[in-house]
Design an enzyme around this catalytic site. Structure first.
Site, PDB file in Angstrom:
ATOM      1  N   HIS A 198      18.364   4.699  -8.539  1.00 52.88           N
ATOM      2  CA  HIS A 198      17.534   5.188  -9.515  1.00 52.88           C
ATOM      3  C   HIS A 198      16.209   5.938  -8.993  1.00 52.88           C
ATOM      4  CE1 HIS A 198      19.675   3.054 -12.637  1.00 52.88           C
ATOM      5  NE2 HIS A 198      19.253   4.097 -13.086  1.00 52.88           N
ATOM      6  N   GLU A 440      30.438   4.539 -18.744  1.00 51.48           N
ATOM      7  CA  GLU A 440      30.026   4.110 -17.377  1.00 51.48           C
ATOM      8  C   GLU A 440      30.420   2.806 -16.717  1.00 51.48           C
ATOM      9  OE1 GLU A 440      25.737   4.034 -17.085  1.00 51.48           O
ATOM     10  OE2 GLU A 440      25.423   3.049 -19.185  1.00 51.48           O
ATOM     11  N   ASP A 464      26.930   4.935 -12.499  1.00 49.82           N
ATOM     12  CA  ASP A 464      27.504   3.568 -12.779  1.00 49.82           C
ATOM     13  C   ASP A 464      29.067   3.661 -12.815  1.00 49.82           C
ATOM     14  OD1 ASP A 464      25.381   1.825 -12.698  1.00 49.82           O
ATOM     15  OD2 ASP A 464      24.729   2.649 -14.594  1.00 49.82           O
ATOM     16  N   CYS A 511      26.062  12.832 -18.005  1.00 50.99           N
ATOM     17  CA  CYS A 511      24.579  12.748 -17.540  1.00 50.99           C
ATOM     18  C   CYS A 511      24.373  12.202 -16.378  1.00 50.99           C
ATOM     19  CB  CYS A 511      23.823  12.318 -18.613  1.00 50.99           C
ATOM     20  SG  CYS A 511      24.143  10.398 -19.121  1.00 50.99           S
TER      21      CYS A 511
END
Ligand code: PEP
Ligand code: MG
Length: 592
Positions: A198, A440, A464, A511
């Site tokens: 992240h 995910e 993920d 995404c």
């Protein structure tokens, strides 16, 4: 000059965020205890030094008391760990012994505290009783809080840095990275972290060059060293020669020209040569990023990571503040879709006021939807805010980390309950909005046919999905080379998801960061992904790539690709077929 030239060193890491910057290094030490200096205190000042220590303890106790008092009702039972910390502040072994060391050794309070912790901690660590072992951690937390007050402020004072510098740190958490002030920080370098972390994603969103996973950056780089950070190549040059500086400046200009050209064309639609049109959306973490998203030609928000409003605070945000935040975003986006993902905290996005989030395997723990279903009050607050904001625009809800249909059903019940409460209260809201499921977790991809019956859309989170399918910690530099979007397992899961969605008449979006690699666009179109969402900065590049692709006859290419057995073979075929129209292979050399 001789000297300076011989000092130039090149460090290799992982390209976290593209771009090149040149500037002075600024080292931030997260574990501030290590930078503590020792000095001798004169006899006449010893009682003042003891007083300084006592004041630091008092302040630390007060701030912890405030945190405990602000802990929401449903988390109170977990606040007992903090009550233990309250007791430790005055523990004989820590408190009395530190004062003793100050007085006997005539040293400063920081040094005395550090010394006592280094003596006491191993005693607990070596105990066989797990409960007592755990106390070693508690001692560290408590000592850190006192130390913060002694050295004056947080260990990482990112928000307070007032020079134009390049940050160099062992690690930066997503919350710390989100505090970066763009007018001050040119870029950053960390010892740890990977491209899909992240921290990396935020750096790309902020459009600052970043190199992660360097390993020894904080050892090799000194404060005020001139460094060059090349976030595309994943390199850091320390003390560059004049020649290197000139060459870098030239490359930096080229890069900026190329970027400007892409941005200029970004308002054009993403339509392939043979007329297939696809929406290219942006991922945002903070409302301020909406402007950048529109400037980069984004067709909407494909992922609003709402958890950042929960980080860097002392308490959970209120329904009204969430509502205002979502409405601000929706107002700017007008009729364009705004996909609000429900809270995805814990994992690598730990919230510091949740004190029960010390899990042995955070990535496999009480994260995202699991946390929200366990804490319905917190979930309800957010859902009510979303439904209220939905009345003002084109909103979708997205549920993170779904692993099976029961979680989807429970989440739908929660959404209905939020709507009923608002209805009863006579507050304006909109319930009739698409609710999608993030794909995910491998189990979600494998059972996509079941989930498709309930979901209004899918959104594939490859960050993920790759982490969990290939068993790779997305923030660990040692396994970053195994983070392979083109692994046959990943492509099969994406294909299965798209096929199940199509059979049930719902769309599939993506995404995760895979969507942001222009070279992957042909594959994603070929697999049947209906919409791509990425960090705003990459939108123009991906749009440009899509405009240069012809997908006529792509089915044959896809069949051939799906028969291949290794990521490298797939990469070669992709480069062979589409490399000329999408020349820049986005993944850095280190990651291949
Ligand atoms: C993903 O996992 O791909 C995703 C988009 O979610 P996040 O990166 O926020 O975990
Ligand atoms: Mg995710």
């Amino acid at each position: 000059m001789e000297d300076q030239e011989s000092q130039e060193i090149i460090l290799n890491g992982i390209g976290g965020s593209p771009g090149i910057c040149i500037g002075k290094a600024y080292l931030v030490d997260k574990e501030g205890v290590d930078v503590v200096k020792k000095y001798i205190v004169r006899e006449s000042f010893l009682s003042a030094e003891v007083g300084r220590f006592k004041t630091a303890v008092k302040k630390a106790r007060e701030s912890l008391r405030q945190i405990i008092d602000n802990t929401p009702e449903e988390l109170r039972q977990h606040a007992q760990i903090l009550e233990t910390h309250m007791l430790l502040f005055k523990d004989k072994m820590l408190y009395d012994r530190t004062i003793e060391v100050i007085e006997k050794e005539r040293v400063n309070a920081e040094w005395a505290l550090k010394k006592v912790v280094s003596l006491v901690k191993p005693m607990f660590e070596n105990m066989t009783n797990d409960y007592l072992k755990q106390r070693a951690e508690d001692i560290t937390h408590v000592a850190d809080r006192i130390m913060e007050n002694l050295v004056g402020g947080d260990h990482v004072n990112i928000a307070r840095i007032d020079k134009r510098v390049i940050l160099v740190a062992r690690d930066l958490s997503p919350a710390e990275t989100s505090q970066i002030q763009l007018e001050r920080i040119k870029g950053f370098v960390t010892n740890r972290g990977g491209r899909a972390s992240h921290t990396s994603i935020i750096a790309r969103t902020l459009e600052i060059p970043a190199v992660l996973g360097v390993g020894n950056a904080t050892l090799k780089i000194n404060n005020d060293d001139i460094i060059i950070v090349d976030g595309g190549a994943g390199t850091v040059v320390v003390n560059p020669t004049e020649q290197t500086l000139l060459a870098t400046e030239e490359r930096r200009e080229q890069y900026e020209i190329h970027k400007a050209l892409m941005v200029r064309n970004s308002y054009l639609p993403a339509e392939t040569k043979n007329g297939q049109r696809i929406s290219v959306m942006g991922n945002i973490e903070l409302p301020e990023e909406v402007v950048s998203l529109l400037d980069h030609g984004g067709d909407g928000i494909g992922l609003y990571r709402t958890e950042f409003q929960y980080l860097s605070r002392t308490d959970f945000p209120s329904e009204n503040s969430l509502f205002e935040n979502y409405k601000d975003v929706i107002d700017v986006m007008g009729h364009r879709p705004v996909t609000i993902r429900t809270l995805d905290i814990n994992g690598d996005k730990a919230v510091n006021y949740i004190r029960d989030n010390q899990e042995p395997n955070p990535a496999l723990g009480l994260r995202a939807i699991r946390y929200c279903l366990r804490k319905p009050d917190i979930f309800q607050t957010q859902l009510r805010a979303i439904l209220r904001a939905a009345a003002y625009g084109n909103v979708r809800i997205l549920l993170p980390l779904i692993s099976g249909i029961e979680e989807v059903e429970q989440a739908f019940e929660q959404i209905d309950e939020a709507a009923e409460t608002l209805e009863k209260q006579g507050v304006a809201y909109k319930r009739d909005i698409p609710v999608g499921v993030m794909i995910e977790v491998p189990s979600a991809a494998v059972t996509a046919d079941i989930l498709a019956e309930k979901a209004d859309f899918f959104s594939i989170g490859t960050n993920d999905l790759i982490q969990y399918t290939l068993a790779i910690d997305r923030g660990n530099r040692h396994v970053a080379h195994l983070h392979q979007p083109l692994h046959p397992a990943i492509l099969r899961l994406i294909k299965g998801t798209c096929d199940a969605a199509k059979a049930n008449g719902i769309p599939t979006y993506m995404c995760g960061e895979m969507a942001a690699e222009p070279i992957f666009a042909p594959i994603l179109l070929g697999l049947g992904v209906n919409e791509l969402s990425m960090n705003p900065q990459t939108i123009p590049v991906v749009k440009n790539a899509i405009r240069s692709i012809d997908t006529t006859g792509i089915d044959g290419f896809m069949e051939e690709m799906m028969r291949l057995t290794t990521p490298n073979a797939i990469q070669d075929l992709l480069a062979h077929q589409f490399g000329s129209v999408v020349p820049r292979i986005g993944i850095s050399e280190q990651e291949r």
